[in-house]
Design an enzyme around this catalytic site. Structure first.
Site, short mmCIF file in Angstrom:
data_model
loop_
_atom_site.label_atom_id
_atom_site.label_comp_id
_atom_site.label_asym_id
_atom_site.label_seq_id
_atom_site.Cartn_x
_atom_site.Cartn_y
_atom_site.Cartn_z
N TYR A 33 -30.09 14.48 -3.34
CA TYR A 33 -30.48 13.38 -2.45
C TYR A 33 -31.66 13.82 -1.59
O TYR A 33 -32.66 13.13 -1.46
CB TYR A 33 -29.30 12.97 -1.57
CG TYR A 33 -29.61 11.77 -0.69
CD1 TYR A 33 -29.33 10.48 -1.12
CD2 TYR A 33 -30.21 11.94 0.56
CE1 TYR A 33 -29.64 9.39 -0.33
CE2 TYR A 33 -30.52 10.85 1.35
CZ TYR A 33 -30.24 9.57 0.90
OH TYR A 33 -30.55 8.49 1.68
N LEU A 67 -14.11 -14.84 21.55
CA LEU A 67 -12.80 -15.26 21.04
C LEU A 67 -11.84 -15.50 22.19
O LEU A 67 -11.88 -14.79 23.20
CB LEU A 67 -12.22 -14.15 20.17
CG LEU A 67 -12.87 -13.90 18.82
CD1 LEU A 67 -12.40 -12.57 18.24
CD2 LEU A 67 -12.55 -15.03 17.85
N GLU A 84 -7.68 -10.08 10.53
CA GLU A 84 -8.61 -8.94 10.60
C GLU A 84 -8.25 -8.05 11.79
O GLU A 84 -7.59 -8.49 12.72
CB GLU A 84 -10.05 -9.45 10.81
CG GLU A 84 -10.54 -10.34 9.70
CD GLU A 84 -11.86 -11.03 10.05
OE1 GLU A 84 -12.45 -10.72 11.10
OE2 GLU A 84 -12.27 -11.89 9.27
N LYS A 96 -9.38 -6.22 15.23
CA LYS A 96 -10.40 -6.49 16.24
C LYS A 96 -10.98 -5.15 16.66
O LYS A 96 -10.36 -4.39 17.40
CB LYS A 96 -9.82 -7.23 17.45
CG LYS A 96 -10.92 -7.63 18.42
CD LYS A 96 -10.42 -8.62 19.45
CE LYS A 96 -11.56 -9.22 20.27
NZ LYS A 96 -12.36 -8.25 20.98
N ARG A 135 -25.70 -9.40 20.75
CA ARG A 135 -25.17 -10.70 21.13
C ARG A 135 -25.82 -11.22 22.41
O ARG A 135 -26.06 -12.41 22.54
CB ARG A 135 -23.66 -10.55 21.32
CG ARG A 135 -22.97 -11.77 21.80
CD ARG A 135 -21.46 -11.60 21.60
NE ARG A 135 -20.77 -12.76 22.11
CZ ARG A 135 -20.37 -12.90 23.37
NH1 ARG A 135 -20.60 -11.93 24.23
NH2 ARG A 135 -19.76 -13.99 23.76
N LYS A 141 -8.29 -16.05 11.88
CA LYS A 141 -9.27 -17.13 11.75
C LYS A 141 -8.75 -18.12 10.71
O LYS A 141 -8.27 -17.69 9.65
CB LYS A 141 -10.61 -16.56 11.26
CG LYS A 141 -11.19 -15.53 12.20
CD LYS A 141 -12.41 -14.83 11.60
CE LYS A 141 -12.92 -13.78 12.58
NZ LYS A 141 -13.94 -12.90 11.98
N CYS A 189 -3.83 32.78 39.12
CA CYS A 189 -3.81 34.24 39.23
C CYS A 189 -4.58 34.76 40.44
O CYS A 189 -4.56 35.96 40.71
CB CYS A 189 -4.34 34.89 37.95
SG CYS A 189 -6.11 34.72 37.77
N CYS A 241 -11.91 30.52 35.64
CA CYS A 241 -11.21 31.63 36.28
C CYS A 241 -11.75 32.91 35.66
O CYS A 241 -11.90 33.00 34.44
CB CYS A 241 -9.72 31.49 35.99
SG CYS A 241 -8.82 33.03 36.12
N CYS A 243 -4.97 36.24 33.35
CA CYS A 243 -4.50 35.03 34.02
C CYS A 243 -3.33 34.42 33.24
O CYS A 243 -3.49 34.07 32.06
CB CYS A 243 -5.64 34.04 34.14
SG CYS A 243 -5.13 32.48 34.83
S1 IVH Z 1 -15.23 -13.01 15.10
C1 IVH Z 1 -16.40 -16.92 16.43
N1 IVH Z 1 -13.93 -10.92 14.19
O1 IVH Z 1 -14.84 -9.49 19.52
C2 IVH Z 1 -15.85 -15.61 16.18
N2 IVH Z 1 -15.04 -10.75 16.29
O2 IVH Z 1 -14.11 -11.21 21.75
C3 IVH Z 1 -16.61 -14.54 16.83
N3 IVH Z 1 -14.87 -8.56 17.35
O3 IVH Z 1 -18.03 -10.76 20.12
C4 IVH Z 1 -16.29 -13.20 16.48
N4 IVH Z 1 -13.67 -7.61 15.77
O4 IVH Z 1 -17.87 -8.52 18.91
C5 IVH Z 1 -14.68 -11.43 15.19
N5 IVH Z 1 -12.77 -9.13 13.26
C6 IVH Z 1 -13.52 -9.64 14.26
C7 IVH Z 1 -13.88 -8.88 15.39
C8 IVH Z 1 -14.65 -9.48 16.39
C9 IVH Z 1 -14.27 -7.44 16.94
C10 IVH Z 1 -15.60 -8.73 18.62
C11 IVH Z 1 -16.92 -9.43 18.47
C12 IVH Z 1 -16.86 -10.60 19.40
C13 IVH Z 1 -15.73 -10.24 20.30
C14 IVH Z 1 -15.06 -11.52 20.81
#
Ligand code: IVH
Length: 674
Positions: free
Chosen positions: A40, A87, A117, A119, A140, A294, A415, A430, A435
């Site tokens: 690489y 969220l 998912e 978080k 963001r 979601k 000590c 120390c 010690c």
């Molecule tokens: S979805 C409309 N999925 O959490 C949905 N966000 O509190 C917007 N985050 O700004 C986000 N894991 O930075 C989504 N599996 C996940 C996430 C996630 C972390 C963060 C993301 C967002 C914040 C919202």
């Protein structure tokens, strides 16, 4: 230069870029390596040289740009085409059920299919791809306007500069999270410590800070990772109508998606996903602060829409908060195994992230000053994963009048020896050679789970053994008698037997564990692994010169010096000898095939290889000083067996020779066998 030269360079550059990108994808997204590092590096070097000779052919999406570029003055602003929403949170089952009920009612359905998912506790990012090419990365910001961090984003290896495969729309916006894995974070801090630089407080802030560096070369130095958790396309109908299917597409296009992502049909499945991930939280490779659900159907998502800053179709079901407020009752000083004095805040007990915390580290004197922590203050306590709780900050509004300032002692509290501060280090130590606190800490470290893992030998027991003079150093542990143990507080015959059995068990260990357990200064787990893989045996490590030590990954002059001093010490040598005499042992470590380690080894190649011809494999081996033979005999060190290997393989197996698959062989070339 003739136009032909130019054309040739252009073609070669294009070929090199696509080859390098393929390898990055395999390595950073799929987590597998299909060529040796050296190869690489060679391809990368060739690309750099060609681009240097043909600067007009350099483009921003060349892998060569991943190393970062000169600092910019400020980040440009980016207006998000669709706002980056946040969220809504749920903290308990009742609010989760309420969320699901609301959705069922609005959609007039009995049960909803959710995407589930993790978080990630990272930083949100938007990536814009045009015709499959990464053209922009933006933070963001306030949700509507973020910052253009494209230069920095390009340095993150798991973010493809070009999408793979086909089927993506002309314009595609991928959204996801930038984070630092737990392992990368501890490695980063080990490196910081080895360099004598400040350690980072937590992965999230480090990721956020790294992403906002004006000098992208700094970003390139930080181990940032990325997971995608959504995508948008302005052209209708170009993405599937299921969120999970979109994530699958993203994966096919070379973007990493968290492996924990799953389907959850109905609320019961959501609750069980939350429980399941909660139980696995500590073992996940990255930090999370909850799970996200979601609505999977995109049409249903659109029907539901958003309120103010959050969509109605998604929710974050958080784990119990990991930060809490409490009061500092006192600040005491602990002496560590290297003599370092650590100020520790004694706290009014507080429940954080599943445990009751009664004290938290303040790291060192500089930290106490920087955070201005005083006895009597109200502070924010944080507990991230397994790590020791720490004081994040003081709530100045709540500071009472009668707080007391803390001063580091001039003498060791254990000590009485003088304390010293080595210039340029933030640590005060120390200076006592005998010690007791240092020794007890050394014993605790030796027995700990990631070191020798001696079950049942905890801090209190060690303290008792030390006070009774049964154990003065780590080798004494293996000479303990049942009568001694059974006479200790809260120990009966049965627990004495258990402890003796655990000590016996721990004698079968691994070289890297043993090295780590010795508590050599600045030799953490990852350095211990590197040393073990590099040298393969204790003898070689003990005899290594500074130069040889510095050849090990992540070992600089400081750490090399510590290792050498440690083994040069007669007292340490005697302890190691006694441990070996007591029966401590470990299997031989296959040394990571550094090129010169193949010197004099004889290989036989048989069968069909997938990634190179046998002739090419032979050349590589010869170049590394190995010999290649045509026939299998007892004298052969390794047999590399490709597809359809026949009688030679059978004979090798009959003789009990080491047989390597092609992947093993590549790893050997790539120094990855440990
Ligand atoms: S979805 C409309 N999925 O959490 C949905 N966000 O509190 C917007 N985050 O700004 C986000 N894991 O930075 C989504 N599996 C996940 C996430 C996630 C972390 C963060 C993301 C967002 C914040 C919202």
């Amino acid at each position: 230069m003739t136009p032909e030269d130019n054309e040739q360079a252009r073609l070669r550059i294009a070929a090199l870029r696509s080859e390098l990108e393929k390898h990055s994808y395999h390595y950073y997204v799929l987590g597998e390596s299909i060529i040796p590092d050296a190869e690489y590096d060679r391809l990368f070097g060739e690309l750099l040289r060609l681009e240097e000779r043909h600067p007009a052919l350099i483009s921003a999406d060349s892998p060569s740009q991943r190393v970062g570029a000169a600092p910019s003055a400020a980040f440009a602003q980016v207006k998000h085409e669709l706002p980056m929403l946040s969220l809504d949170n749920a903290f308990d089952e009742a609010s989760m059920r309420a969320f699901d009920r609301r959705i069922c009612e609005r959609l007039d359905l009995a049960t909803i299919r959710y995407a589930a998912e993790t978080k990630l506790d990272g930083v949100a990012i938007s990536l814009l791809y045009e015709a499959g090419r990464l053209v922009r990365g933006a933070t963001r910001g306030d949700g509507n306007v973020g910052e253009d961090v494209t230069q920095n984003i390009r340095t993150i290896r798991s973010i493809p500069l070009h999408l793979r495969g086909r089927g993506y729309s002309e314009k595609l916006e991928v959204r996801g999270e930038i984070f630092i894995s737990k392992a990368d974070f501890s490695r980063l801090n080990e490196q910081q410590q080895a360099k004598g630089e400040k350690v980072f407080a937590n992965p999230r802030n480090t990721a956020a800070g790294s992403l906002r560096q004006l000098d992208s070369r700094m970003t390139a130095d930080r181990p940032l990772s990325f997971f995608a958790h959504g995508a948008l396309s302005p052209a209708a109908g170009t993405l599937p109508s299921s969120h999970l299917a979109i994530l699958h597409n993203l994966q096919d296009w070379g973007l990493p998606v968290a492996a924990e992502t799953d389907k959850a049909q109905g609320i019961a499945a959501c609750l069980s996903y939350h429980r399941k991930i909660g139980a696995r939280r500590a073992e996940l490779p990255y930090e999370i602060d909850g799970v996200v659900f979601k609505v999977d159907d995109i049409v249903q998502q659109q029907t539901l829409g958003a309120v103010s800053r959050a969509p109605r179709w998604a929710i974050a079901y958080k784990f119990p908060p990991q930060e809490e407020l409490t009061r500092v009752l006192d600040i005491e000083v602990q002496v560590g195994r290297t003599g370092a004095l650590t100020p520790v805040a004694r706290l009014e007990p507080v429940y954080v992230g599943g445990v009751t915390v009664t004290n938290a580290t303040l790291h060192n004197d500089d930290e106490v000053r920087r955070k201005d922590v005083r006895i009597g203050d109200t502070v924010i306590i944080r507990r991230a994963g397994d790590v020791i709780p720490e004081v994040v900050a003081v709530v100045k509004d709540k500071r009472p009048e009668n707080t007391r300032l803390f001063n580091m002692p001039t003498h060791c509290p254990a000590c009485g020896a003088q304390t010293v501060r080595i210039e340029q280090e933030s640590v005060i130590r120390c200076s006592g050679l005998h010690c007791p606190a240092q020794r007890v800490q050394g014993l605790i470290h030796f027995a700990s789970r990631r070191a020798m893992d001696i079950d049942g030998l905890g801090e209190r027991l060690i303290q008792q053994l030390f006070e009774k003079d049964y154990v003065k150093d780590i080798a004494d542990l293996f000479a303990l008698k049942k009568e001694q143990l059974a006479g200790l507080d809260r120990m009966g015959e049965k627990s004495a037997d258990n402890l003796l059995a655990a000590l016996e068990d721990s004698k079968t260990t691994q070289l890297h564990r043993f090295l780590y357990a010795l508590g050599i200064r600045e030799v953490g787990e990852s350095t211990a692994r590197n040393l073990a893989a590099h040298f393969g045996s204790m003898e070689k490590i003990q005899q290594a010169t500074l130069e040889e030590l510095e050849a090990v990954e992540d070992v600089g002059p400081v750490v090399a010096g510590h290792v050498q001093n440690f083994f040069a010490d007669a007292h340490n040598k005697a302890i190691i000898d006694r441990l070996l005499l007591a029966g401590l042992h470990w299997p031989d470590v296959e040394t990571a095939g550094r090129p010169d380690d193949l010197h004099g080894k004889t290989f036989v190649l048989t069968g069909r290889l997938g990634l190179m011809t046998r002739e090419q494999a032979k050349e590589r081996l010869l170049a590394m000083g190995a010999k290649v033979s045509g026939s299998v005999s007892k004298k052969i060190d390794y047999v590399i067996a490709g597809e359809d290997a026949g009688s030679k393989l059978a004979k090798a197996e009959a003789l009990g020779l080491r047989v390597l698959s092609e992947t093993d062989f590549l790893r050997l070339l790539d120094r990855q066998i440990t």
